[in-house]
Design a protein around this motif. Structure first.
Motif, mmCIF file in Angstrom:
data_model
loop_
_atom_site.group_PDB
_atom_site.id
_atom_site.type_symbol
_atom_site.label_atom_id
_atom_site.label_comp_id
_atom_site.label_asym_id
_atom_site.label_seq_id
_atom_site.Cartn_x
_atom_site.Cartn_y
_atom_site.Cartn_z
ATOM 1 N N TYR A 1 42.066 22.992 -143.060
ATOM 2 C CA TYR A 1 41.387 24.289 -142.925
ATOM 3 C C TYR A 1 39.880 24.098 -142.697
ATOM 4 O O TYR A 1 39.265 24.785 -141.863
ATOM 5 C CB TYR A 1 41.641 25.112 -144.177
ATOM 6 C CG TYR A 1 41.026 26.488 -144.174
ATOM 7 C CD1 TYR A 1 41.126 27.310 -143.064
ATOM 8 C CD2 TYR A 1 40.342 26.971 -145.289
ATOM 9 C CE1 TYR A 1 40.570 28.579 -143.065
ATOM 10 C CE2 TYR A 1 39.776 28.235 -145.300
ATOM 11 C CZ TYR A 1 39.898 29.033 -144.184
ATOM 12 O OH TYR A 1 39.343 30.288 -144.182
ATOM 13 N N VAL B 1 39.268 23.128 -139.120
ATOM 14 C CA VAL B 1 39.344 24.262 -138.194
ATOM 15 C C VAL B 1 38.051 25.068 -138.230
ATOM 16 O O VAL B 1 37.511 25.481 -137.181
ATOM 17 C CB VAL B 1 40.557 25.154 -138.548
ATOM 18 C CG1 VAL B 1 40.540 26.427 -137.726
ATOM 19 C CG2 VAL B 1 41.857 24.399 -138.316
ATOM 20 N N ILE B 2 37.491 25.294 -139.452
ATOM 21 C CA ILE B 2 36.235 26.040 -139.571
ATOM 22 C C ILE B 2 35.088 25.267 -138.925
ATOM 23 O O ILE B 2 34.235 25.839 -138.219
ATOM 24 C CB ILE B 2 35.925 26.332 -141.049
ATOM 25 C CG1 ILE B 2 36.984 27.284 -141.617
ATOM 26 C CG2 ILE B 2 34.540 26.944 -141.209
ATOM 27 C CD1 ILE B 2 36.815 27.557 -143.103
ATOM 28 N N ALA C 1 35.247 23.150 -136.481
ATOM 29 C CA ALA C 1 35.380 23.097 -135.032
ATOM 30 C C ALA C 1 35.081 24.437 -134.382
ATOM 31 O O ALA C 1 34.514 24.485 -133.273
ATOM 32 C CB ALA C 1 36.787 22.636 -134.661
ATOM 33 N N THR C 2 35.436 25.518 -135.040
ATOM 34 C CA THR C 2 35.251 26.852 -134.452
ATOM 35 C C THR C 2 34.001 27.569 -134.968
ATOM 36 O O THR C 2 33.589 28.568 -134.366
ATOM 37 C CB THR C 2 36.480 27.726 -134.750
ATOM 38 O OG1 THR C 2 36.633 27.860 -136.164
ATOM 39 C CG2 THR C 2 37.727 27.120 -134.143
ATOM 40 N N GLU C 3 33.442 27.089 -136.107
ATOM 41 C CA GLU C 3 32.307 27.722 -136.773
ATOM 42 C C GLU C 3 32.609 29.172 -137.164
ATOM 43 O O GLU C 3 31.718 30.037 -137.177
ATOM 44 C CB GLU C 3 31.043 27.665 -135.889
ATOM 45 C CG GLU C 3 30.580 26.245 -135.599
ATOM 46 C CD GLU C 3 29.248 26.207 -134.845
ATOM 47 O OE1 GLU C 3 28.712 27.301 -134.556
ATOM 48 O OE2 GLU C 3 28.773 25.093 -134.550
ATOM 49 N N HIS C 4 33.888 29.423 -137.484
ATOM 50 C CA HIS C 4 34.307 30.760 -137.917
ATOM 51 C C HIS C 4 35.395 30.605 -138.977
ATOM 52 O O HIS C 4 36.173 29.636 -138.969
ATOM 53 C CB HIS C 4 34.863 31.584 -136.741
ATOM 54 C CG HIS C 4 33.827 31.936 -135.716
ATOM 55 N ND1 HIS C 4 32.856 32.907 -135.908
ATOM 56 C CD2 HIS C 4 33.614 31.434 -134.468
ATOM 57 C CE1 HIS C 4 32.098 32.993 -134.826
ATOM 58 N NE2 HIS C 4 32.540 32.108 -133.931
ATOM 59 N N GLU C 5 35.450 31.601 -139.871
ATOM 60 C CA GLU C 5 36.545 31.663 -140.833
ATOM 61 C C GLU C 5 37.723 32.390 -140.174
ATOM 62 O O GLU C 5 37.583 33.539 -139.747
ATOM 63 C CB GLU C 5 36.111 32.399 -142.098
ATOM 64 C CG GLU C 5 35.012 31.704 -142.868
ATOM 65 C CD GLU C 5 34.597 32.482 -144.097
ATOM 66 O OE1 GLU C 5 35.152 33.573 -144.315
ATOM 67 O OE2 GLU C 5 33.709 32.000 -144.821
ATOM 68 N N ILE C 6 38.839 31.719 -140.089
ATOM 69 C CA ILE C 6 40.016 32.262 -139.393
ATOM 70 C C ILE C 6 41.036 32.696 -140.435
ATOM 71 O O ILE C 6 41.430 31.904 -141.301
ATOM 72 C CB ILE C 6 40.603 31.218 -138.427
ATOM 73 C CG1 ILE C 6 39.528 30.798 -137.415
ATOM 74 C CG2 ILE C 6 41.808 31.787 -137.699
ATOM 75 C CD1 ILE C 6 39.984 29.707 -136.473
ATOM 76 N N GLN D 1 36.587 25.949 -147.027
ATOM 77 C CA GLN D 1 35.375 26.595 -146.513
ATOM 78 C C GLN D 1 34.139 25.734 -146.759
ATOM 79 O O GLN D 1 33.223 25.692 -145.918
ATOM 80 C CB GLN D 1 35.219 27.968 -147.153
ATOM 81 C CG GLN D 1 36.273 28.967 -146.684
ATOM 82 C CD GLN D 1 36.111 30.321 -147.328
ATOM 83 O OE1 GLN D 1 35.250 30.511 -148.192
ATOM 84 N NE2 GLN D 1 36.934 31.270 -146.902
ATOM 85 N N GLY E 1 34.207 22.987 -144.193
ATOM 86 C CA GLY E 1 33.779 23.502 -142.895
ATOM 87 C C GLY E 1 32.276 23.702 -142.827
ATOM 88 O O GLY E 1 31.635 23.387 -141.798
ATOM 89 N N ILE F 1 29.576 21.831 -140.266
ATOM 90 C CA ILE F 1 28.643 22.561 -139.404
ATOM 91 C C ILE F 1 27.208 22.090 -139.665
ATOM 92 O O ILE F 1 26.411 21.864 -138.729
ATOM 93 C CB ILE F 1 28.789 24.075 -139.640
ATOM 94 C CG1 ILE F 1 30.199 24.550 -139.206
ATOM 95 C CG2 ILE F 1 27.707 24.842 -138.895
ATOM 96 C CD1 ILE F 1 30.484 25.997 -139.538
#
Length: 211
Positions: free
Chosen positions: A100, A103-104, A106-111, A152, A155, A159
């Protein structure tokens, strides 16, 4: 000299004038018909509503033995291994948190769907291994909350390391307090919604897998 009387004339023993042992009038009757010396037996009437007797019919043969009741199947042995289920839940939560966090980062967003996946995977693994014990569903829900929180933080560290050109391990281990402070400042309503969704998914997954 006496002349014999021709057949059928009076005086002939088998004619009309003589004794007729076979019936009336001297006419010969065929064998078995009325008047041939054997009187006809009258038919006995059947009483009203009574059917004539039928020949004996054997009972139908049954195809094999039919038991009078069905033997119930033995119940399946229940799986109840709380200790192993907790160990699997902890390991799965750590692995899911790492994925998880990646993923955060790589995308810089909470999905949201990623948080749901974390909770469902933790609950599914816990129920499959530990069984149907109700405590495992609660434990998997709590561990899924920790997995989402840790993910989180991972992630956020990824970042920050990318923006500051610093190693991930330095930020995550040496400045962990700064990561927590930054997470509290950036947390909003959606952050806690993801927590709730992950806990519900973990609880339901553990219940379903433990049946």
């Amino acid at each position: 000299m006496t002349q014999p009387t021709p057949p059928g004339q009076p005086g002939y023993p088998y004619g009309q004038g003589g004794a007729d042992p076979y019936g009336q009038g001297g006419a010969q009757q065929p064998y078995g018909q009325p008047g041939y010396g054997y009187p006809q037996q009258p038919q006995q009437p059947q009483p009203y509503g009574q059917q004539p007797q039928q020949p004996y019919a054997p009972f139908p043969q049954q195809q094999g033995f039919q038991p009078p009741y069905t033997v119930p199947a033995p119940p399946a042995p229940s799986r109840d291994n709380v200790g192993l289920g907790i160990v699997v839940a902890v390991v799965t939560a750590l692995v899911a948190a790492g994925i998880y966090g990646g993923v955060i980062g790589a995308t810089e967003h909470e999905i949201g769907w990623a948080a749901v996946g974390v909770g469902f995977v933790v609950g599914l693994a816990t129920g499959k291994v530990g069984g149907r014990n109700p405590a495992l569903a609660v434990i998997s829900a709590a561990l899924s909350l920790g997995a989402v929180y840790l993910g989180q933080l991972v992630g956020a560290a990824m970042i920050a390391a990318d923006k500051l050109n610093i190693g991930f391990s330095e930020i995550f281990f040496d400045h962990f307090d700064l990561l927590q402070k930054g997470w509290k400042e950036d947390a909003d309503a959606m952050t806690f919604v993801f927590f709730a969704i992950a806990a519900i998914a973990a609880f339901g997954g553990a219940k379903r897998a433990g049946q």
